[in-house]
Design an enzyme around this catalytic site. Structure first.
Site, PDB file in Angstrom:
ATOM      1  N   CYS A   2      47.565  29.390  35.659  1.00 19.13           N
ATOM      2  CA  CYS A   2      48.775  29.350  34.853  1.00 19.13           C
ATOM      3  C   CYS A   2      48.391  29.540  33.386  1.00 19.13           C
ATOM      4  O   CYS A   2      47.379  29.015  32.926  1.00 19.13           O
ATOM      5  CB  CYS A   2      49.571  28.055  34.962  1.00 19.13           C
ATOM      6  SG  CYS A   2      50.129  27.695  36.611  1.00 19.13           S
ATOM      7  N   ARG A  27      45.509  34.609  34.308  1.00 20.09           N
ATOM      8  CA  ARG A  27      45.425  33.232  34.794  1.00 20.09           C
ATOM      9  C   ARG A  27      46.398  32.962  35.938  1.00 20.09           C
ATOM     10  O   ARG A  27      46.341  31.898  36.570  1.00 20.09           O
ATOM     11  CB  ARG A  27      45.735  32.258  33.655  1.00 20.09           C
ATOM     12  CG  ARG A  27      44.807  32.374  32.483  1.00 20.09           C
ATOM     13  CD  ARG A  27      45.208  31.413  31.396  1.00 20.09           C
ATOM     14  NE  ARG A  27      45.044  30.039  31.803  1.00 20.09           N
ATOM     15  CZ  ARG A  27      43.931  29.339  31.699  1.00 20.09           C
ATOM     16  NH1 ARG A  27      42.873  29.894  31.170  1.00 20.09           N
ATOM     17  NH2 ARG A  27      43.859  28.096  32.103  1.00 20.09           N
ATOM     18  N   TRP A  73      50.604  30.500  38.426  1.00 18.12           N
ATOM     19  CA  TRP A  73      49.861  30.633  39.684  1.00 18.12           C
ATOM     20  C   TRP A  73      50.327  29.459  40.523  1.00 18.12           C
ATOM     21  O   TRP A  73      50.065  28.305  40.203  1.00 18.12           O
ATOM     22  CB  TRP A  73      48.355  30.555  39.425  1.00 18.12           C
ATOM     23  CG  TRP A  73      47.538  30.839  40.645  1.00 18.12           C
ATOM     24  CD1 TRP A  73      47.175  32.053  41.121  1.00 18.12           C
ATOM     25  CD2 TRP A  73      46.956  29.873  41.533  1.00 18.12           C
ATOM     26  NE1 TRP A  73      46.416  31.914  42.254  1.00 18.12           N
ATOM     27  CE2 TRP A  73      46.263  30.586  42.529  1.00 18.12           C
ATOM     28  CE3 TRP A  73      46.959  28.483  41.596  1.00 18.12           C
ATOM     29  CZ2 TRP A  73      45.594  29.963  43.572  1.00 18.12           C
ATOM     30  CZ3 TRP A  73      46.292  27.857  42.631  1.00 18.12           C
ATOM     31  CH2 TRP A  73      45.610  28.596  43.599  1.00 18.12           C
ATOM     32  N   ASN A  99      50.418  23.583  33.116  1.00 20.43           N
ATOM     33  CA  ASN A  99      49.311  24.185  33.861  1.00 20.43           C
ATOM     34  C   ASN A  99      48.537  23.025  34.476  1.00 20.43           C
ATOM     35  O   ASN A  99      48.076  22.162  33.750  1.00 20.43           O
ATOM     36  CB  ASN A  99      48.440  24.985  32.876  1.00 20.43           C
ATOM     37  CG  ASN A  99      47.099  25.380  33.456  1.00 20.43           C
ATOM     38  OD1 ASN A  99      46.957  25.503  34.667  1.00 20.43           O
ATOM     39  ND2 ASN A  99      46.120  25.586  32.596  1.00 20.43           N
ATOM     40  N   GLY A 100      48.413  22.999  35.799  1.00 16.40           N
ATOM     41  CA  GLY A 100      47.668  21.907  36.440  1.00 16.40           C
ATOM     42  C   GLY A 100      48.445  21.345  37.622  1.00 16.40           C
ATOM     43  O   GLY A 100      49.388  21.972  38.113  1.00 16.40           O
ATOM     44  N   GLU A 485      27.561  38.948  46.443  1.00 11.69           N
ATOM     45  CA  GLU A 485      28.437  39.274  45.305  1.00 11.69           C
ATOM     46  C   GLU A 485      29.154  40.616  45.541  1.00 11.69           C
ATOM     47  O   GLU A 485      30.337  40.749  45.235  1.00 11.69           O
ATOM     48  CB  GLU A 485      27.598  39.291  44.014  1.00 11.69           C
ATOM     49  CG  GLU A 485      28.311  39.714  42.761  1.00 11.69           C
ATOM     50  CD  GLU A 485      29.489  38.836  42.346  1.00 11.69           C
ATOM     51  OE1 GLU A 485      29.727  37.777  42.973  1.00 11.69           O
ATOM     52  OE2 GLU A 485      30.215  39.245  41.430  1.00 11.69           O
ATOM     53  N   LYS A 489      33.185  41.026  45.672  1.00 10.03           N
ATOM     54  CA  LYS A 489      33.933  41.977  44.829  1.00 10.03           C
ATOM     55  C   LYS A 489      34.882  42.796  45.690  1.00 10.03           C
ATOM     56  O   LYS A 489      36.036  42.962  45.353  1.00 10.03           O
ATOM     57  CB  LYS A 489      32.995  42.941  44.076  1.00 10.03           C
ATOM     58  CG  LYS A 489      32.196  42.385  42.940  1.00 10.03           C
ATOM     59  CD  LYS A 489      32.980  41.982  41.722  1.00 10.03           C
ATOM     60  CE  LYS A 489      33.494  40.582  41.818  1.00 10.03           C
ATOM     61  NZ  LYS A 489      32.738  39.516  41.275  1.00 10.03           N
ATOM     62  N   GLU A 492      37.838  40.624  47.217  1.00 10.61           N
ATOM     63  CA  GLU A 492      38.850  40.066  46.315  1.00 10.61           C
ATOM     64  C   GLU A 492      39.756  41.122  45.693  1.00 10.61           C
ATOM     65  O   GLU A 492      40.906  40.834  45.392  1.00 10.61           O
ATOM     66  CB  GLU A 492      38.240  39.143  45.257  1.00 10.61           C
ATOM     67  CG  GLU A 492      37.477  39.803  44.152  1.00 10.61           C
ATOM     68  CD  GLU A 492      36.947  38.801  43.114  1.00 10.61           C
ATOM     69  OE1 GLU A 492      37.640  37.848  42.787  1.00 10.61           O
ATOM     70  OE2 GLU A 492      35.821  39.026  42.633  1.00 10.61           O
ATOM     71  N   HIS A 508      20.791  37.987  64.105  1.00 13.22           N
ATOM     72  CA  HIS A 508      21.218  36.708  64.674  1.00 13.22           C
ATOM     73  C   HIS A 508      22.734  36.616  64.821  1.00 13.22           C
ATOM     74  O   HIS A 508      23.270  35.529  64.967  1.00 13.22           O
ATOM     75  CB  HIS A 508      20.702  35.554  63.806  1.00 13.22           C
ATOM     76  CG  HIS A 508      19.204  35.502  63.744  1.00 13.22           C
ATOM     77  ND1 HIS A 508      18.429  35.137  64.826  1.00 13.22           N
ATOM     78  CD2 HIS A 508      18.349  35.830  62.745  1.00 13.22           C
ATOM     79  CE1 HIS A 508      17.153  35.218  64.476  1.00 13.22           C
ATOM     80  NE2 HIS A 508      17.077  35.641  63.220  1.00 13.22           N
ATOM     81  N   LYS A 607      42.192  33.959  37.232  1.00 19.28           N
ATOM     82  CA  LYS A 607      40.871  34.074  36.609  1.00 19.28           C
ATOM     83  C   LYS A 607      40.167  32.731  36.498  1.00 19.28           C
ATOM     84  O   LYS A 607      38.993  32.616  36.796  1.00 19.28           O
ATOM     85  CB  LYS A 607      41.042  34.692  35.220  1.00 19.28           C
ATOM     86  CG  LYS A 607      39.740  34.924  34.472  1.00 19.28           C
ATOM     87  CD  LYS A 607      38.960  36.044  35.082  1.00 19.28           C
ATOM     88  CE  LYS A 607      37.644  36.298  34.387  1.00 19.28           C
ATOM     89  NZ  LYS A 607      36.748  37.101  35.233  1.00 19.28           N
TER      90      LYS A 607
HETATM   91  C1  AGP Z   1      34.774  36.249  40.768  1.00 21.18           C
HETATM   92  O1  AGP Z   1      35.010  37.599  40.856  1.00 21.18           O
HETATM   93  C2  AGP Z   1      35.864  35.385  41.102  1.00 21.18           C
HETATM   94  N1  AGP Z   1      37.098  35.770  40.575  1.00 21.18           N
HETATM   95  C3  AGP Z   1      35.587  33.888  41.210  1.00 21.18           C
HETATM   96  O2  AGP Z   1      34.804  33.755  42.332  1.00 21.18           O
HETATM   97  C4  AGP Z   1      34.929  33.149  40.019  1.00 21.18           C
HETATM   98  O3  AGP Z   1      33.627  33.584  39.853  1.00 21.18           O
HETATM   99  C5  AGP Z   1      34.978  31.636  40.299  1.00 21.18           C
HETATM  100  O4  AGP Z   1      36.316  31.234  40.379  1.00 21.18           O
HETATM  101  C6  AGP Z   1      34.237  30.832  39.281  1.00 21.18           C
HETATM  102  O5  AGP Z   1      34.805  30.950  38.004  1.00 21.18           O
HETATM  103  P1  AGP Z   1      34.022  30.478  36.728  1.00 21.18           P
HETATM  104  O6  AGP Z   1      32.791  31.292  36.602  1.00 21.18           O
HETATM  105  O7  AGP Z   1      34.995  30.716  35.613  1.00 21.18           O
HETATM  106  O8  AGP Z   1      33.715  29.023  36.911  1.00 21.18           O
END
Ligand code: AGP
Length: 612
Positions: A2, A27, A73, A99-100, A485, A489, A492, A508, A607
């Site tokens: 948010c 956000r 969000w 926000n929260g 990673e 990517k 997501e 395995h 984010k």
């Molecule tokens: C990464 O592409 C993601 N959007 C997510 O996994 C992110 O890395 C994670 O939420 C951690 O965020 P931070 O690094 O701000 O703590």
């Protein structure tokens, strides 16, 4: 999660709020809304993005000079118009953005219903604004005092801003566990979840601390108090970034811009911290606590998502170079078990945003048990940076795309420097090896620039596999976290199911998935395990899997086996993640674009994850 924006001053609030919400949309983007005092309370809100909100805003009612705005969000309640913020109190006099999460909202709501309150939304936020109203009535007190008393009754995390029809010359803001920045202008104030909506108007900011609230008056005066009613004075800080840094600068998407910014971001992260020809490394945070850090029994790295992946690379680097045992923990798991941790442990907390709720909670737990906390954050002044005893900023610059790219590479470069400085101090590797790695690190940005040239080729590969339902990413050693990673990517931003595995683990289980429809991305640059990777490639080929291999320039062996190869410049194996991740970021980006996905704002994500 948010984004919140507030403005009070002499300018029109609406355009400032709308622009700010667009900058904060990373956000959360389930719904958006604004409340303005016109002088009557005017509220526009809409499910969807800020552009959808603009369509429903009545232009004849947007000239107010005080207002608040929110981009959501969803946590409590569906992302529809009804649940969009701002929320009004029952009297219609107070509007709030939040926000929260208010964890004890259900019991408060029950109590308020008994006292005759009704609720139009499913949100915890509407409960909070009515609790404030109830307290103000019951205690017959000022609104700021009512906010303070009400916040002492709630459990959970919040950043809020309250607008009051009875006082059009004042905004009240408070925070606990969710970030809030105050922009201090000339007889005007800005409030936002981060500084991006503010930078255009002023560089002077105050970061509210947890459990503090601020009263901002139109005449330019303001006060900050703790929720315990103690007056606080905060130093005004200068913002270090510029407007250009948060704009797309000619790129179609923030993610692409941020992929291309990696060489510069890494240079910025290393600047002033090392010099290869003079042979020095200076990580300020490490020096301050050097005795404790050098005598630590072990390091625990805690983080989430991409930052957790750089933590896995950190485990490899710190153990390999400095010979200190390292454990890497998902912050969300660590905080909810009873981890064995004490004052001899050092906890490295990694976070781009510095606001991730799980990472913050893991830090608090480790602090309670006397561990030293070393924060590696990108956002200056963020909660994790402030909660740490020592640390290093990554200096990647603002990262707006929800999919983390340059934050990852700068985290890895910072951890590399930490590992090297520890190795140097402990004498675990020869000085010549430290020097060799410093030279390689100093030149890594040039090699990443060269790697960026594979873009067109990666785009062609993306076009072939854009409709795949699954992807497998395989790597060994330090490139195993890169496989994780790369898979993260892809899933997501393109919504294709993808898994990362250590290449040798394939036999395995995951090998059962392989057929002619399964693209398998191999990270095949490790010299130390080259023959083993070749065998893994053979195993996939034998089962007709489609092989996309990231190899060193001039590799002929894997070229003869793979369906596609992506050649990248050679570097020292332990630094190779800084290079091998680049084509994987590009592959995810191009596939997502070809599938019509919103790469900067993928569905269901935000984010910074400031809720559990
Ligand atoms: C990464 O592409 C993601 N959007 C997510 O996994 C992110 O890395 C994670 O939420 C951690 O965020 P931070 O690094 O701000 O703590």
């Amino acid at each position: 999660m948010c984004g919140i924006v507030g403005y009070i001053g002499r300018k029109e609030a609406y355009p400032i709020i709308i622009k700010g919400l667009k900058r904060l949309e990373y956000r959360g983007y389930d719904s958006a809304g604004v409340a303005l005092l016109h002088p009557e309370m005017v509220i526009f809100k809409k499910a969807g993005k800020v552009v959808d909100l603009e369509k429903v805003a009545d232009p004849t009612k947007t000239s107010a000079t005080i207002g608040i705005g929110h981009t959501r969000w969803a946590t409590h309640g569906e992302p529809n118009d009804r649940n969009a913020h701002p929320h009004l109190s029952n009297s219609g006099k107070l509007a709030i953005i939040h926000n929260g999460i208010i964890e004890n909202y259900a019991s408060i709501k029950e109590e308020l219903i008994k006292r005759g309150y009704h609720f139009d939304s499913d949100t915890d936020t509407e409960v909070l604004v009515n609790l404030i109203e109830e307290v103000q009535k019951k205690e017959n007190t000022t609104l700021d005092n009512a906010v303070r008393i009400a916040l002492n009754e709630v459990v959970g995390a919040y950043a809020i801003v309250v607008l009051n029809i009875d006082n059009p010359d004042q905004l009240i803001a408070a925070r606990k566990g969710s970030p809030l920045v105050l922009g201090i202008g000339e007889k005007e104030f800005f409030i936002a979840s981060d500084a991006s909506p503010i930078i255009e108007y002023t560089k002077n900011v105050v970061y509210l601390d947890d459990q503090e609230y601020a009263v901002l008056n139109r005449d330019g005066s303001y006060s900050i108090k703790t929720l315990g009613n103690v007056e606080k004075s905060h130093e005004i800080q200068k913002l270090e970034f510029s407007l250009e840094m948060i704009e797309k600068g000619g790129f179609e998407h923030f993610m692409l811009k941020e992929i291309y910014e990696q060489p510069k971001a890494i240079e910025d992260s290393l600047r002033g911290r090392m010099n290869a020809s003079q042979g020095w490394i200076k990580m300020g945070g490490l020096t301050e606590y050097s005795n404790k850090i050098l005598s630590a029994d072990r390091f625990i790295i805690t983080a989430c998502g991409t930052s957790w992946h750089s933590g896995l690379i950190g485990e490899y680097l710190i153990e390999e170079l400095a010979r200190i045992p390292v454990e890497v923990e998902y912050a969300s798991e660590f905080r909810y078990r009873n981890p064995i941790i004490d004052e001899k442990d050092v906890v490295l907390a990694i976070s781009q945003s510095g606001e991730t709720a799980d990472t913050l909670a893991a830090i608090e737990l480790a602090k309670e048990r006397q561990a030293l906390i070393y924060g590696i954050c990108n956002v200056i002044g963020s909660s994790i940076a402030r909660a740490s005893h020592a640390g290093s900023y990554t200096h990647a610059g603002p990262e707006i795309g929800v999919a983390s790219t340059k934050a990852f590479s700068t985290q890895v470069s910072i951890i590399t420097l930490i590992a090297l400085q520890l190795a140097e101090k402990k004498g675990t590797i020869p000085a010549s090896r430290v020097r060799q790695l410093l030279f390689e690190l100093e030149g890594i940005s040039k090699k990443i620039e060269e790697t960026l040239l594979v873009d067109a080729q990666v785009k062609e590969i993306a076009a072939i596999y854009k409709d795949a339902s699954n992807f497998l990413y395989l790597g060994r050693g330090v490139n195993f976290p890169v496989a994780l990673e790369g898979a993260l990517k892809l899933k997501e931003i393109s919504y294709i199911h993808a898994e990362g595995y250590p290449a040798a683990e394939m036999k395995h289980g995951p090998i059962a998935l392989i057929d002619e429809n399964m693209p398998v991305v191999f990270l095949a640059t490790n010299k130390s395990a080259y023959e083993k990777i070749v065998s893994n490639v053979q195993e996939v080929k034998a089962r007709k899997g489609k092989i996309i291999a990231v190899v060193h320039k001039g590799d002929t062996h894997i070229r003869s086996l793979a369906d596609h190869i992506i050649e990248v410049p050679e570097t020292d194996e332990i630094l190779s993640p800084l290079i091998t991740i680049v084509p994987l970021q590009m592959l995810a980006y191009h596939i997502a674009i070809m599938r019509g996905c919103n790469v900067d704002q993928p569905r269901n994500l935000a984010k910074s994850v400031t809720v559990e």
